[in-house]
Design a protein around this motif. Structure first.
Motif, PDB file in Angstrom:
ATOM      1  N   GLN A  36       0.771  -1.135   0.052  1.00 44.17           N
ATOM      2  CA  GLN A  36      -0.124   0.142  -0.064  1.00 44.17           C
ATOM      3  C   GLN A  36       0.968   1.309  -0.008  1.00 44.17           C
ATOM      4  O   GLN A  36       1.963   1.337   0.311  1.00 44.17           O
ATOM      5  CB  GLN A  36      -1.066  -0.040   1.315  1.00 44.17           C
ATOM      6  CG  GLN A  36      -1.835  -0.914   1.447  1.00 44.17           C
ATOM      7  CD  GLN A  36      -2.631  -0.760   2.773  1.00 44.17           C
ATOM      8  OE1 GLN A  36      -2.211  -0.117   3.807  1.00 44.17           O
ATOM      9  NE2 GLN A  36      -3.745  -1.705   2.991  1.00 44.17           N
ATOM     10  N   PHE A  37       0.162   2.412  -0.449  1.00 44.60           N
ATOM     11  CA  PHE A  37       0.659   3.816  -0.132  1.00 44.60           C
ATOM     12  C   PHE A  37      -0.079   4.452   0.624  1.00 44.60           C
ATOM     13  O   PHE A  37      -1.229   4.476   0.546  1.00 44.60           O
ATOM     14  CB  PHE A  37       0.787   4.323  -1.516  1.00 44.60           C
ATOM     15  CG  PHE A  37       1.268   5.789  -1.367  1.00 44.60           C
ATOM     16  CD1 PHE A  37       2.742   6.101  -1.680  1.00 44.60           C
ATOM     17  CD2 PHE A  37       0.538   6.907  -1.264  1.00 44.60           C
ATOM     18  CE1 PHE A  37       3.142   7.521  -1.404  1.00 44.60           C
ATOM     19  CE2 PHE A  37       1.146   8.127  -1.009  1.00 44.60           C
ATOM     20  CZ  PHE A  37       2.129   8.440  -1.095  1.00 44.60           C
ATOM     21  N   ASN A  46      -4.159  12.154  -3.967  1.00 42.88           N
ATOM     22  CA  ASN A  46      -4.103  11.200  -5.335  1.00 42.88           C
ATOM     23  C   ASN A  46      -3.236  11.899  -6.410  1.00 42.88           C
ATOM     24  O   ASN A  46      -2.460  10.932  -7.147  1.00 42.88           O
ATOM     25  CB  ASN A  46      -5.383  10.897  -5.634  1.00 42.88           C
ATOM     26  CG  ASN A  46      -6.103   9.831  -4.953  1.00 42.88           C
ATOM     27  OD1 ASN A  46      -5.612   8.925  -4.634  1.00 42.88           O
ATOM     28  ND2 ASN A  46      -7.423  10.091  -4.758  1.00 42.88           N
ATOM     29  N   PHE A  49       0.370  11.290  -5.573  1.00 42.52           N
ATOM     30  CA  PHE A  49       0.691   9.697  -5.794  1.00 42.52           C
ATOM     31  C   PHE A  49       0.673   9.259  -7.082  1.00 42.52           C
ATOM     32  O   PHE A  49       1.481   8.623  -7.657  1.00 42.52           O
ATOM     33  CB  PHE A  49      -0.551   8.942  -5.001  1.00 42.52           C
ATOM     34  CG  PHE A  49      -0.386   7.387  -5.033  1.00 42.52           C
ATOM     35  CD1 PHE A  49       0.922   6.652  -4.753  1.00 42.52           C
ATOM     36  CD2 PHE A  49      -1.266   6.560  -5.654  1.00 42.52           C
ATOM     37  CE1 PHE A  49       0.853   5.431  -4.915  1.00 42.52           C
ATOM     38  CE2 PHE A  49      -1.230   5.171  -5.681  1.00 42.52           C
ATOM     39  CZ  PHE A  49      -0.196   4.815  -5.283  1.00 42.52           C
ATOM     40  N   LYS A  53       3.976   7.602  -8.788  1.00 34.58           N
ATOM     41  CA  LYS A  53       3.927   6.491  -9.421  1.00 34.58           C
ATOM     42  C   LYS A  53       4.688   6.563 -10.790  1.00 34.58           C
ATOM     43  O   LYS A  53       5.282   5.484 -11.363  1.00 34.58           O
ATOM     44  CB  LYS A  53       2.729   5.791  -9.764  1.00 34.58           C
ATOM     45  CG  LYS A  53       1.921   5.458  -8.685  1.00 34.58           C
ATOM     46  CD  LYS A  53       0.453   4.611  -8.782  1.00 34.58           C
ATOM     47  CE  LYS A  53      -0.439   5.698  -9.288  1.00 34.58           C
ATOM     48  NZ  LYS A  53      -1.729   4.980  -9.636  1.00 34.58           N
ATOM     49  N   PHE A  64      -4.010   3.140  -2.680  1.00 33.08           N
ATOM     50  CA  PHE A  64      -3.890   4.381  -1.879  1.00 33.08           C
ATOM     51  C   PHE A  64      -4.660   4.264  -0.798  1.00 33.08           C
ATOM     52  O   PHE A  64      -5.891   4.186  -0.971  1.00 33.08           O
ATOM     53  CB  PHE A  64      -4.173   5.519  -2.917  1.00 33.08           C
ATOM     54  CG  PHE A  64      -4.159   6.853  -2.456  1.00 33.08           C
ATOM     55  CD1 PHE A  64      -2.842   7.516  -2.356  1.00 33.08           C
ATOM     56  CD2 PHE A  64      -4.982   7.448  -1.574  1.00 33.08           C
ATOM     57  CE1 PHE A  64      -2.713   8.660  -1.783  1.00 33.08           C
ATOM     58  CE2 PHE A  64      -4.918   8.641  -1.163  1.00 33.08           C
ATOM     59  CZ  PHE A  64      -3.844   9.372  -1.199  1.00 33.08           C
ATOM     60  N   TYR A  66      -5.629   6.539   2.466  1.00 37.57           N
ATOM     61  CA  TYR A  66      -5.360   7.831   3.428  1.00 37.57           C
ATOM     62  C   TYR A  66      -5.746   7.550   4.934  1.00 37.57           C
ATOM     63  O   TYR A  66      -6.815   7.277   5.377  1.00 37.57           O
ATOM     64  CB  TYR A  66      -6.432   8.820   3.034  1.00 37.57           C
ATOM     65  CG  TYR A  66      -6.458  10.183   3.823  1.00 37.57           C
ATOM     66  CD1 TYR A  66      -5.300  10.886   3.949  1.00 37.57           C
ATOM     67  CD2 TYR A  66      -7.532  10.658   4.634  1.00 37.57           C
ATOM     68  CE1 TYR A  66      -5.144  12.084   4.699  1.00 37.57           C
ATOM     69  CE2 TYR A  66      -7.555  11.879   5.461  1.00 37.57           C
ATOM     70  CZ  TYR A  66      -6.253  12.424   5.461  1.00 37.57           C
ATOM     71  OH  TYR A  66      -6.011  13.821   5.997  1.00 37.57           O
TER      72      TYR A  66
END
Length: 85
Positions: A36-37, A46, A49, A53, A64, A66
């Motif tokens: 996971q990130f 996002n 992210f 990537k 993703f 939070y």
């Protein structure tokens, strides 16, 4: 964060993040969810992210998440989990 069987992959990611200017702290854990990130700050969006990537393709398939509670690592903007699951 990485599971024991993913240590080499985690160290490669660490080098990539450091080359982009990020401060990286790595540590292993035996029990982790799937890769996971995890964004710990609302400033890690996002869009960020998606940009990351492109720079670090190894995280392309990470989910993703939070988490403003900093469950995995306090005092960090984001956490990358490298797991064998």
């Amino acid at each position: 964060m990485y599971s024991p069987e993913k240590e080499q992959e985690a160290m490669k990611l660490k080098a990539q993040f450091e080359s982009l200017g990020f401060e990286v702290n790595c540590f292993g854990k035996n029990h982790l969810p799937h890769s996971q990130f995890v964004a710990n700050s609302s400033s890690v969006s996002n869009n960020f992210f998606n940009w990351l990537k492109k720079k670090v393709p190894q995280i392309q398939n990470n989910q993703f998440v939070y988490d403003p509670n900093n469950f995995y690592c306090s005092n960090s903007d984001f956490v990358v989990i490298v797991s064998g699951k």
